[in-house]
Design an enzyme around this catalytic site. Structure first.
Site, mmCIF file in Angstrom:
data_model
loop_
_atom_site.group_PDB
_atom_site.id
_atom_site.type_symbol
_atom_site.label_atom_id
_atom_site.label_comp_id
_atom_site.label_asym_id
_atom_site.label_seq_id
_atom_site.Cartn_x
_atom_site.Cartn_y
_atom_site.Cartn_z
ATOM 1 N N LYS A 106 -4.786 111.724 51.469
ATOM 2 C CA LYS A 106 -5.194 112.187 50.146
ATOM 3 C C LYS A 106 -6.639 111.738 49.969
ATOM 4 O O LYS A 106 -6.913 110.534 49.884
ATOM 5 C CB LYS A 106 -4.310 111.604 49.050
ATOM 6 C CG LYS A 106 -4.775 111.995 47.643
ATOM 7 C CD LYS A 106 -4.019 111.243 46.562
ATOM 8 C CE LYS A 106 -4.658 111.506 45.201
ATOM 9 N NZ LYS A 106 -4.043 110.699 44.123
ATOM 10 N N GLY A 167 -4.791 108.478 34.794
ATOM 11 C CA GLY A 167 -4.206 107.457 33.943
ATOM 12 C C GLY A 167 -4.256 107.723 32.458
ATOM 13 O O GLY A 167 -3.780 106.900 31.669
ATOM 14 N N GLY A 194 -3.442 112.714 35.364
ATOM 15 C CA GLY A 194 -3.550 113.052 33.955
ATOM 16 C C GLY A 194 -2.271 113.476 33.265
ATOM 17 O O GLY A 194 -2.268 113.693 32.058
ATOM 18 N N ASN A 215 1.634 108.901 38.947
ATOM 19 C CA ASN A 215 1.895 107.486 39.159
ATOM 20 C C ASN A 215 2.047 106.757 37.824
ATOM 21 O O ASN A 215 3.114 106.279 37.467
ATOM 22 C CB ASN A 215 0.762 106.877 39.981
ATOM 23 C CG ASN A 215 1.047 105.450 40.451
ATOM 24 O OD1 ASN A 215 0.611 105.052 41.523
ATOM 25 N ND2 ASN A 215 1.752 104.646 39.692
#
Length: 269
Positions: A106, A167, A194, A215
């Site tokens: 990634k 986040g 997001g 996450n």
């Protein structure tokens, strides 16, 4: 990387098939045990991990964490999180390939340390270098159409545009641009960063995105295990709705049961 068995509706990335369309990060969980349980509940296609990882405790950064990754029995997608220079990202990717024994990466190349926005000026070059070096690159990028097109042009077989800054949990802040990406690009699109609510994941999947990566929305929720399951269910539901084909929105009310003539119980037989 070993993927799940093939199916007619599998997520296909670089020729490999995955039954789940949810990818899950592994940082900021209350404990390794909660992370392990959340992954078991969500059954993601991959989990992401970084060599530059900064955990909340020693167990998240040392050998215990690597042992945990192996126990999860889920393909690992290394990332170049924290890299702000092109060569730094390249070197980190090469190190990750050795540590994790996988060509998957990634690609994160950060251009602004406040918004964590990708470095759109150097991202394409970084992706091109890594692809020529044999990597299977999943680039973290903005929703900019031209940028995503250039990433595809240099060989990226999937792109990962954000919905909002990492986040923030704000959900899709530019629906028009994200839907335009789906209309214009033929490669898999994975919404990365997001998302804050399962409904956000469902929404982008209803637009035709092929997967979501998240996450913080799980790790910092009050119940990460339950939230992991909620996101997994929402992702699957959104994809099912996209495949089913939603009705077109109407400007006027339309009766779901048209009324014609006399009530059926008054009709003669």
């Amino acid at each position: 990387m070993n993927a799940t068995p093939s199916s007619d509706d599998a997520l296909v990335l670089y020729g490999q098939r995955f039954q789940s369309r949810l990818l899950l990060g592994t940082s900021r969980y209350p404990s390794p045990a909660v992370l392990e349980a959340a992954v078991a509940r969500a059954q993601p296609a991959m989990v992401t991990a970084s060599l530059r990882r900064q955990g909340s405790n020693a167990a998240e950064t040392g050998s215990d964490f690597w042992a945990l990754l192996k126990r999860l029995n889920v393909p690992v997608l290394p990332n170049t999180a924290g890299c702000m220079r092109l060569q730094e990202a390249i070197t980190t990717a090469q190190m990750a390939r050795e540590v994790f024994e996988t060509p998957w990466i990634k690609l994160e190349l950060i251009g602004d340390d406040y918004t964590l926005q990708p470095d759109t000026l150097n991202l394409v070059e970084a992706a091109s270098i890594l692809i020529k070096d044999g990597f299977q690159v999943l680039p973290y990028c903005t929703e900019d159409l031209v940028l995503c097109q250039r990433l595809v042009d240099v060989g990226c077989q999937a792109v990962m545009p954000w919905a909002a800054p990492i986040g923030t949990g704000r959900g899709p802040v530019n629906p028009y641009a994200m839907q335009t990406l789906r209309e214009r690009l033929d490669v898999p699109l994975i919404c990365d960063a997001g998302l804050g609510l399962p409904s956000h994941a469902c929404q982008v999947m209803e637009w035709g995105f092929d997967g979501v990566l998240l996450n913080t929305a799980v790790a910092l929720s009050q119940d990460p295990i339950a939230m992991a399951g909620a996101f997994a269910d929402a992702t699957a539901a959104g994809h099912a709705a996209y495949r089913a084909g939603a009705m077109q929105a109407q400007d006027m009310a339309q009766p779901s049961t048209p009324v014609l003539g006399t009530p059926f119980w008054h009709q003669s037989h």
